[in-house]
Design an enzyme around this catalytic site. Sequence first.
Site, PDB file in Angstrom:
ATOM      1  N   VAL A  65      -7.979   0.169   5.487  1.00  0.00           N
ATOM      2  CA  VAL A  65      -8.631   0.913   4.013  1.00  0.00           C
ATOM      3  C   VAL A  65      -9.176   0.035   3.131  1.00  0.00           C
ATOM      4  CG1 VAL A  65      -7.627   2.587   2.252  1.00  0.00           C
ATOM      5  CG2 VAL A  65      -7.294   3.243   4.565  1.00  0.00           C
ATOM      6  N   CYS A  66      -8.319  -1.011   2.649  1.00  0.00           N
ATOM      7  CA  CYS A  66      -8.503  -1.618   1.359  1.00  0.00           C
ATOM      8  C   CYS A  66      -9.975  -2.316   1.449  1.00  0.00           C
ATOM      9  CB  CYS A  66      -7.544  -2.792   1.134  1.00  0.00           C
ATOM     10  SG  CYS A  66      -6.071  -1.764   0.849  1.00  0.00           S
ATOM     11  N   GLY A  67     -10.320  -2.859   2.566  1.00  0.00           N
ATOM     12  CA  GLY A  67     -11.699  -3.438   2.797  1.00  0.00           C
ATOM     13  C   GLY A  67     -12.777  -2.602   3.292  1.00  0.00           C
TER      14      GLY A  67
END
Lengths: 161, 186
Positions: free
Chosen positions: A46-48
Amino acid sequence: MGEILRPGAKAPDFDAPVTPDQKLALSEFRGRRVILAFYPADWSPVCGDQMSLYNLVLPEFRKYGAELLGISADGAWCHQAYAKANQLHFPLIADFHPKGEIARSYGAYRDSDGVAERALFIVDESGHIAWSHLSPIAVNPGADGILDALERMPRLEAVNA
Amino acid sequence: MPELRFPITGQDHVIGSADAPVTLVEYGDYQCPHCQAAWPEVEAVLRRFGRNLRYAYRHFPIATVHPLAKPAAETAEFAGAHGLFWEMHSAIYANGHQLSGPTLAALASGLGLDVAALGDALERGSYAAKVDSDLLGGIRSGVNGTPCFFVNGRRHDGPYEAAALSAAIEAARTDAESRVVGIVSE
C-alpha cells in the site's frame, strides 16, 4: 523490456470492462486528454502504491484537463474490490479477456509474467500519443513525469479554439 | 533520477545548520508504518552526523489510505506554530500504532497545548494549506511513496535503515567536498 508506443503513434482504441457490468472505450474521450497508466497488478503493497498516489494527484491531472485510466490484467471484480478498498476515484480498466490484449497493443505486456508493464501514456485530444514512459517494473514512476509532460502540452482551450 | 525541486525555506521544519555539507529531506506520512519505522533510523543518522547534516521533514499524507495522516500532519503544524513541532512529530511517530483523534488530542495536552484550539484548527483546516503545499511539492519532485528521502536534492531509492541512509549521506558529503576542492584549485 519491449518497445512501448511512442509519441505521434495513434493510440489503439479499446472497449473493456471497468466494473462487472460497465464498459469504457478510449474513443469516448476524444476531444479530451487521457492518461493511461498500465500497472502489473492490483493489491501491491500500500504505501508505495502507484494507483493510490495517482488518486492523490487526480485534482492536479484534472487541472491540466486530463482524465486518468488505470489498466491491468486483473478482472473487473478484482478491480472493484481494490478500488473500493483504496477509495480510488478513477476508472480501472480490466484488460482481462483476452488477457493483456490492450497492454499488448501498446507494447506494454510482459509475456514472461503475464502482467502489464509499468508504462504511462498521455493520449491527446486527437487520439494520438503525446508522451510515453516505461518504468522498471519494481519502480513506481511517480507523477512528476506526467505532470511535466502535461505542462509542456499546448493549453487545451487554445487547441480547441 | 528525480530531484528535489523545492529547496528548504523558512516554511520548513529543519534540524541543523544551513552550513552543513549534506541536507536530508524526508517526505513522510504519520500513519504509514514504514515512516513510523523510519523515524528512529533518522534519529540515529542525526546523532551520527551531528553538525554535518541538515534535516527537514515535509508532509506527504496519502489520505485515502491513511485517513489520520492529514489530521496528524495538521496537528504537528499546530504544535509547530507553538514552537513544538519536533516534540509533536516524535510523539506522533512513537504512537503511530494507536493513532486516533483522541490520541492526537492527548499528545497535544501532554505537550501543554490548548486542545480546544487544536480541535478548532483541525476543523477550520488552518494548517491544511501548508500540508497540501508540502504534498504538491513532493509530487512534483517525484515522491513515489513514503517515506521518501532526498540527499542533497537527489532522491534516495535505497532502504531507509540508518546504515543505508548514512552511506548515501557519506557519498553526498564526499561529492560535495570534492566539488569545493575543485572550485578552490581552479
